[in-house]
Design a protein around this motif. Structure first.
Motif, PDB file in Angstrom:
ATOM      1  N   PRO A 440       0.753  -1.281  -0.246  1.00  0.00           N
ATOM      2  CA  PRO A 440       0.097   0.621  -0.479  1.00  0.00           C
ATOM      3  C   PRO A 440       0.806   1.120   0.148  1.00  0.00           C
ATOM      4  N   LEU A 441       0.355   2.468  -0.748  1.00  0.00           N
ATOM      5  CA  LEU A 441       1.102   3.709  -0.495  1.00  0.00           C
ATOM      6  C   LEU A 441      -0.143   4.344   0.311  1.00  0.00           C
ATOM      7  N   ILE A 442       1.042   5.073   1.384  1.00  0.00           N
ATOM      8  CA  ILE A 442       0.582   6.069   2.107  1.00  0.00           C
ATOM      9  C   ILE A 442       0.746   6.973   1.686  1.00  0.00           C
ATOM     10  N   ILE A 443      -0.524   8.458   0.994  1.00  0.00           N
ATOM     11  CA  ILE A 443      -0.559   9.494   0.394  1.00  0.00           C
ATOM     12  C   ILE A 443      -0.467  10.663   1.805  1.00  0.00           C
ATOM     13  N   ARG A 444       0.647  11.209   2.728  1.00  0.00           N
ATOM     14  CA  ARG A 444       0.888  12.596   3.903  1.00  0.00           C
ATOM     15  C   ARG A 444       0.111  13.723   3.406  1.00  0.00           C
ATOM     16  N   ASP A 445      -0.546  14.411   4.293  1.00  0.00           N
ATOM     17  CA  ASP A 445      -1.224  15.550   3.584  1.00  0.00           C
ATOM     18  C   ASP A 445      -0.401  16.083   3.871  1.00  0.00           C
ATOM     19  N   THR A 446       1.226  16.316   4.216  1.00  0.00           N
ATOM     20  CA  THR A 446       2.116  17.155   4.024  1.00  0.00           C
ATOM     21  C   THR A 446       2.511  16.889   2.000  1.00  0.00           C
ATOM     22  N   ARG A 447       1.818  15.985   1.495  1.00  0.00           N
ATOM     23  CA  ARG A 447       2.430  16.194   0.298  1.00  0.00           C
ATOM     24  C   ARG A 447       3.900  15.578   0.011  1.00  0.00           C
ATOM     25  N   SER A 448       3.585  14.491   0.747  1.00  0.00           N
ATOM     26  CA  SER A 448       4.247  13.330   0.477  1.00  0.00           C
ATOM     27  C   SER A 448       4.393  11.900   0.632  1.00  0.00           C
ATOM     28  N   ALA A 449       4.620  11.213   0.571  1.00  0.00           N
ATOM     29  CA  ALA A 449       3.436   9.410  -0.082  1.00  0.00           C
ATOM     30  C   ALA A 449       4.980   8.796   0.288  1.00  0.00           C
ATOM     31  N   ASP A 450       5.073   7.701   1.327  1.00  0.00           N
ATOM     32  CA  ASP A 450       5.339   5.889   0.831  1.00  0.00           C
ATOM     33  C   ASP A 450       4.728   5.164   0.558  1.00  0.00           C
ATOM     34  N   TYR A 451       5.300   3.502   0.613  1.00  0.00           N
ATOM     35  CA  TYR A 451       5.041   2.780   0.464  1.00  0.00           C
ATOM     36  C   TYR A 451       5.096   1.912   1.669  1.00  0.00           C
ATOM     37  N   ALA A 452       4.422   1.557   2.368  1.00  0.00           N
ATOM     38  CA  ALA A 452       4.638   0.683   3.919  1.00  0.00           C
ATOM     39  C   ALA A 452       5.234  -0.025   3.404  1.00  0.00           C
ATOM     40  N   LYS A 453       6.314  -1.180   4.468  1.00  0.00           N
ATOM     41  CA  LYS A 453       7.288  -1.970   4.724  1.00  0.00           C
ATOM     42  C   LYS A 453       6.440  -3.190   4.883  1.00  0.00           C
ATOM     43  N   ALA A 454       5.649  -4.066   3.785  1.00  0.00           N
ATOM     44  CA  ALA A 454       5.058  -4.903   3.589  1.00  0.00           C
ATOM     45  C   ALA A 454       5.279  -6.149   3.044  1.00  0.00           C
ATOM     46  N   THR A 455       6.264  -6.676   3.289  1.00  0.00           N
ATOM     47  CA  THR A 455       6.734  -7.810   1.632  1.00  0.00           C
ATOM     48  C   THR A 455       5.900  -9.447   2.657  1.00  0.00           C
ATOM     49  N   GLY A 456       6.161 -10.555   1.573  1.00  0.00           N
ATOM     50  CA  GLY A 456       6.045 -11.313   1.994  1.00  0.00           C
ATOM     51  C   GLY A 456       5.572 -12.449   0.731  1.00  0.00           C
ATOM     52  N   PRO A 457       5.788 -13.692   0.249  1.00  0.00           N
ATOM     53  CA  PRO A 457       5.676 -14.877  -0.313  1.00  0.00           C
ATOM     54  C   PRO A 457       4.292 -14.577  -0.926  1.00  0.00           C
ATOM     55  N   LEU A 458       4.387 -14.895  -2.309  1.00  0.00           N
ATOM     56  CA  LEU A 458       2.673 -14.976  -3.095  1.00  0.00           C
ATOM     57  C   LEU A 458       2.408 -16.486  -2.585  1.00  0.00           C
ATOM     58  N   LEU A 459       0.842 -16.122  -3.095  1.00  0.00           N
ATOM     59  CA  LEU A 459      -0.129 -17.179  -2.198  1.00  0.00           C
ATOM     60  C   LEU A 459       0.164 -18.337  -2.934  1.00  0.00           C
ATOM     61  N   GLY A 460       0.290 -19.768  -2.741  1.00  0.00           N
ATOM     62  CA  GLY A 460       0.267 -21.292  -3.300  1.00  0.00           C
ATOM     63  C   GLY A 460       1.392 -21.502  -3.169  1.00  0.00           C
ATOM     64  N   LEU A 461       2.425 -21.509  -2.751  1.00  0.00           N
ATOM     65  CA  LEU A 461       4.092 -21.323  -2.450  1.00  0.00           C
ATOM     66  C   LEU A 461       4.387 -22.485  -1.320  1.00  0.00           C
ATOM     67  N   GLY A 462       3.253 -22.149  -0.545  1.00  0.00           N
ATOM     68  CA  GLY A 462       4.233 -22.489   1.013  1.00  0.00           C
ATOM     69  C   GLY A 462       4.929 -22.449   1.549  1.00  0.00           C
ATOM     70  N   LEU A 463       5.354 -21.014   1.512  1.00  0.00           N
ATOM     71  CA  LEU A 463       6.950 -20.810   2.623  1.00  0.00           C
ATOM     72  C   LEU A 463       6.224 -19.725   4.037  1.00  0.00           C
TER      73      LEU A 463
END
Length: 539
Positions: A440-463
């Motif tokens: 997700p991209l978080i767009i702040r009222d300060t006219r800045s935007a950053d991606y949330a630091k969230a990662t993980g493997p694809l569904l269906g791989l069993g990891l």
């Protein structure tokens, strides 16, 4: 007619620097019924040929004395054969001097068809001239056939590379016109009676026939195609055949090559004019019939895909919640957008969801890997599974784990990406479980935007999966979730495209609708993949 009242047979260019020899050769040839064009030198012969080339009246053969003063007859022959528009002109060398094997070889090496040693009997001269012309015409016919077969092969390759019925009709119309040298129209009548039509590019760029004319053609093709097998060649007279397909506003009889697809549910028609333009000759007709067969073979999978695509789109739209049917949850505004891929692109498995849980609002955006009806079907299963799991569970990490196991069990060869976001509207606490998706991209009222630091493997791989990321949203923040169809560009690294998205979102006007519309204006034109987009904020 010649001076003796006989029918003129061939036109011969006679190149001889001696007036006496030139006149004698000319008189002999005229008595045989030929027309003679005299030239006293190589340069004069080239100039005469240039004039005749511009008028389209080239002679049938050139008789060239090998002993010219300004250039040898061999050199003149080489110059003729080096010019594409004169290379097919047969050349017969002649000489009144001693002729040996070397002379004959030089004549053949220069491109000549024959070599005459003078004096010779009139019958021999006439026979050699006619044989040279006959051989040249056969060679020209063979070359023309080779060119036409090459053109047919190129057209079939273009037709087979078409990505849609309309692209197929365009390619077939252009190829038909090139094969026959006449205007052409092509019609592909689908199993649902949808008519795809195209005219050749040489047609005058005025208004095409109206819808009434197209309906008339569709009805005509349905009637002609009933019970048909193989190629049907038929002529439809005007005015039964509507005016304007070959020349704007002009009536023509139409010569049709009509072929059903192998399943018999659709048909392809290649149409040529047969009045007001030169008639279709049998050789052209045979090539058009072969092209019609190839077009019908190429049309069947494209038409089947159109049906499959319609089913998949209907499936997607029927199961994706419409904006006015999203669940209402006090304290959160949600806006969604969904844009299917362009008509030439296969259907994908993109989806979004917004679900009420006991611990807040759960949003999801995902994409089943692949493009097919199966991908759309699996997308529906994932959405239904997520809805069912949310009844007694809201932890996004647990939900991702369950979806992973479900996919492994029921679809072991399928993978998917998904991002799950659980938001408590009272506190702004946001927990994110990401399975190989754009975070997700978080767009702040300060006219800045950053991606949330969230990662993980694809569904269906069993990891193994990491713990969910956590952050807090402020009431002025906007959270954006998208599928990669919005920004993915062939040949461009996804990280670069994500940075472009971040910059565009930063500059968007306030509000969720303004954010989504701005991003679609920037990235969403004729997408190669489906686009799913969800934006939210606390209120």
């Amino acid at each position: 007619m010649d001076v003796n009242g006989k029918r003129s047979d061939l036109t011969l260019l006679v190149v001889n620097e001696g007036a006496g020899g030139r006149n004698a050769m000319g008189a002999l040839l005229r008595r045989a019924g030929h027309q003679v064009v005299p030239a006293a030198s190589g340069r004069e012969a080239l100039a005469e040929l240039d004039v005749r080339l511009s008028r389209g009246t080239l002679p049938d053969v050139a008789l060239v004395d090998v002993d010219l003063l300004d250039m040898s007859g061999f050199e003149l022959c080489r110059r003729l054969k080096a010019r594409p528009h004169l290379a097919g002109l047969p050349v017969v060398h002649f000489s009144a001097g001693t002729v040996d094997a070397g002379d004959r070889c030089r004549g053949l090496d220069a491109g000549g068809e024959a070599y005459l040693a003078l004096p010779a009997e009139p019958e021999e001269i006439d026979a050699v001239v006619r044989a040279a012309v006959r051989a040249a015409r056969l060679r020209a016919d063979d070359q023309a056939v080779a060119r036409r077969l090459t053109l047919l092969s190129e057209t079939i390759a273009t037709v087979q590379a078409a990505r849609s019925p309309q692209e197929l009709a365009d390619a077939a119309a252009h190829g038909t016109a090139r094969l026959t040298g006449t205007p052409a129209a092509v019609f592909v009548l689908g199993p649902d009676d949808e008519l795809y039509r195209a005219t050749s590019r040489d047609r005058t760029a005025l208004a095409p026939p109206d819808e009434g004319a197209h309906r008339a053609v569709a009805g005509l093709l349905r009637r002609l195609g009933r019970g048909q097998a193989g190629v049907q060649i038929t002529t439809v007279p005007a005015p039964v055949w509507p005016a304007g397909f070959f020349r704007p506003g002009v009536e023509h009889d139409a010569r049709l090559a009509l072929v059903p697809t192998q399943d018999g549910r659709a048909s392809v028609c290649l149409a040529l004019p047969t009045r007001g333009v030169r008639r279709v000759n049998p050789e052209d007709e045979a090539l058009v019939a072969r092209l019609a067969q190839a077009t019908a073979l190429a049309a069947e999978p494209l038409l089947m895909y159109q049906v499959e695509r319609h089913v998949a789109l209907t499936l997607q739209h029927s199961f994706l919640p419409q904006p006015h049917r999203l669940p209402e949850l006090p304290g959160i505004d949600v806006v969604v957008r969904y844009v299917p891929a362009s008509r030439q692109t296969e259907i994908g498995g993109d989806f979004y969801a917004a679900l009420r849980t006991r611990d807040g609002m759960l949003t999801a955006v995902g994409d089943v890997v692949g493009h097919s009806l199966e991908a759309a079907t699996v997308m529906v299963e994932i959405r239904h599974a997520l809805r069912a799991y949310c009844v007694d569970e809201s932890d996004p990490a647990v939900l991702a784990e369950r979806l992973d196991r479900m996919l492994q069990h029921y679809h072991p060869d399928v993978t998917a990406t998904v991002c799950l976001v659980l938001i408590d509207p009272g506190t702004g606490r946001t927990r994110i479980a990401n399975a190989g998706h754009i975070p997700p991209l978080i767009i702040r009222d300060t006219r800045s935007a950053d991606y949330a630091k969230a990662t993980g493997p694809l569904l269906g791989l069993g990891l193994p999966r990491p713990a969910p990321a956590e952050l807090f949203l402020e009431p002025t923040d906007r959270l954006l979730m998208v599928t990669d169809g919005l920004i993915e560009t062939r040949g461009t690294d996804l990280a670069i495209s994500m940075e472009h998205l971040r910059a565009a979102a930063t500059g968007a006007l306030p509000g969720l609708d303004a954010l989504c519309d701005t991003l679609l204006d920037c990235f969403g034109h004729a997408p190669d993949d489906d686009i799913a987009m969800l934006a939210l904020r606390l209120v």
